[in-house]
Design an enzyme around this catalytic site. Structure first.
Site, short mmCIF file in Angstrom:
data_model
loop_
_atom_site.label_atom_id
_atom_site.label_comp_id
_atom_site.label_asym_id
_atom_site.label_seq_id
_atom_site.Cartn_x
_atom_site.Cartn_y
_atom_site.Cartn_z
N HIS A 65 0.81 1.40 -13.15
CA HIS A 65 1.53 0.21 -13.60
C HIS A 65 3.02 0.55 -13.73
O HIS A 65 3.36 1.61 -14.27
CB HIS A 65 0.96 -0.26 -14.95
CG HIS A 65 1.62 -1.49 -15.48
ND1 HIS A 65 1.31 -2.75 -15.03
CD2 HIS A 65 2.60 -1.65 -16.41
CE1 HIS A 65 2.06 -3.64 -15.65
NE2 HIS A 65 2.85 -3.00 -16.50
N GLY A 125 0.78 -1.24 0.00
CA GLY A 125 0.00 0.00 0.00
C GLY A 125 0.81 1.28 0.00
O GLY A 125 0.32 2.32 0.44
N SER A 126 2.03 1.24 -0.55
CA SER A 126 2.82 2.48 -0.53
C SER A 126 2.25 3.52 -1.50
O SER A 126 2.32 4.72 -1.23
CB SER A 126 4.29 2.20 -0.82
OG SER A 126 4.51 1.92 -2.19
N ARG A 142 -15.47 -14.12 -9.43
CA ARG A 142 -14.98 -12.75 -9.65
C ARG A 142 -16.09 -11.72 -9.49
O ARG A 142 -15.94 -10.70 -8.80
CB ARG A 142 -14.36 -12.66 -11.05
CG ARG A 142 -13.38 -11.53 -11.20
CD ARG A 142 -12.66 -11.58 -12.53
NE ARG A 142 -11.71 -12.69 -12.63
CZ ARG A 142 -10.51 -12.70 -12.03
NH1 ARG A 142 -10.14 -11.69 -11.29
NH2 ARG A 142 -9.72 -13.72 -12.17
#
Ligand code: GAR
Length: 210
Positions: free
Chosen positions: A109, A12-13, A65
């Protein structure tokens, strides 16, 4: 103001970068109102909770999902979330979720997309002998890491880089890029409007012809 829900899977940075930037920035146009994870033990959840942010952790194991995404989505709605930021969320979203949040769901990303989509990005960059990498913020669409690009930061590959050392340097750039790009998304639509209104007041005749 945009009410941001951040989805994480681990450390979670990037979530923390979004949070601290929102607190430091003058007139930040977004607020993090929920951090949710597909793992109740995700370290980022504890960090968010300690920072006074609402959290939700639920394992996806044993759930389909769409069923799992419906649980997450119910939580997003419960907190009045208007936009979603994926931050190291290592799970594909169902087509229904992607469709319902179209244009309102961001991802970061760790490559210069469209190069190196998917996993094992830094290994691929090093194996290809590339000298430049970086990170990308984009809108989430049905195609994995394939949505419209909103912003990129370049990071040089160094001789002797390992996947770990390169990932760590790109992460620094991610932490700078993500809050800026998300904030700009809201600024670019909200700022020209008052300016146009002021122009219409100053030039009523011209405005009538518009
Ligand atoms: C970040 O480097 C992010 O770009 C990457 O995972 C890391 C999460 O770190 N995301 C992906 O690879 C998505 N496919 P964080 O949990 O500390 O933000």
């Amino acid at each position: 103001e945009a009410r941001l829900g951040v989805l994480i899977s681990g450390r979670g940075s990037n979530m923390a970068a979004l949070l601290h930037a929102s607190r430091l920035m003058a007139d930040c146009p977004y607020e993090i109102v929920l951090v949710a994870a597909n793992d109740p033990q995700a370290p980022g959840l504890a960090m968010a909770a300690a920072e006074g942010i609402a959290t939700f952790g639920q394992s996806h194991q044993g759930l389909g999902r769409a069923a799992f995404d419906a649980i997450i989505e119910a939580e997003l709605h419960r907190h009045g979330v208007t936009h979603v930021a994926l931050a190291g969320y290592m799970r594909l979203l169902s087509p229904g979720f992607v469709e319902r949040w179209a244009g309102r769901c961001f991802n970061i990303h760790p490559s210069l997309l469209p190069a190196h989509k998917g996993l094992h990005v830094h290994e691929a960059v090093l194996a290809a002998g590339e000298t430049m990498s970086g990170c990308t913020v984009h809108l989430v669409t049905a195609e994995l890491d394939g949505g419209p690009i909103l912003g990129q930061a370049r990071v040089a590959v160094l001789p002797g880089d390992t996947p770990e050392s390169l990932a760590a340097r790109i992460l620094i750039a991610e932490h700078q890029l993500y809050p800026r790009v998300i904030a700009n998304q809201f600024r670019s639509v909200s700022e020209p409007l008052p300016r146009l209104r002021a122009l219409a007041l100053a030039l009523p005749e011209a405005a009538e012809k518009l």
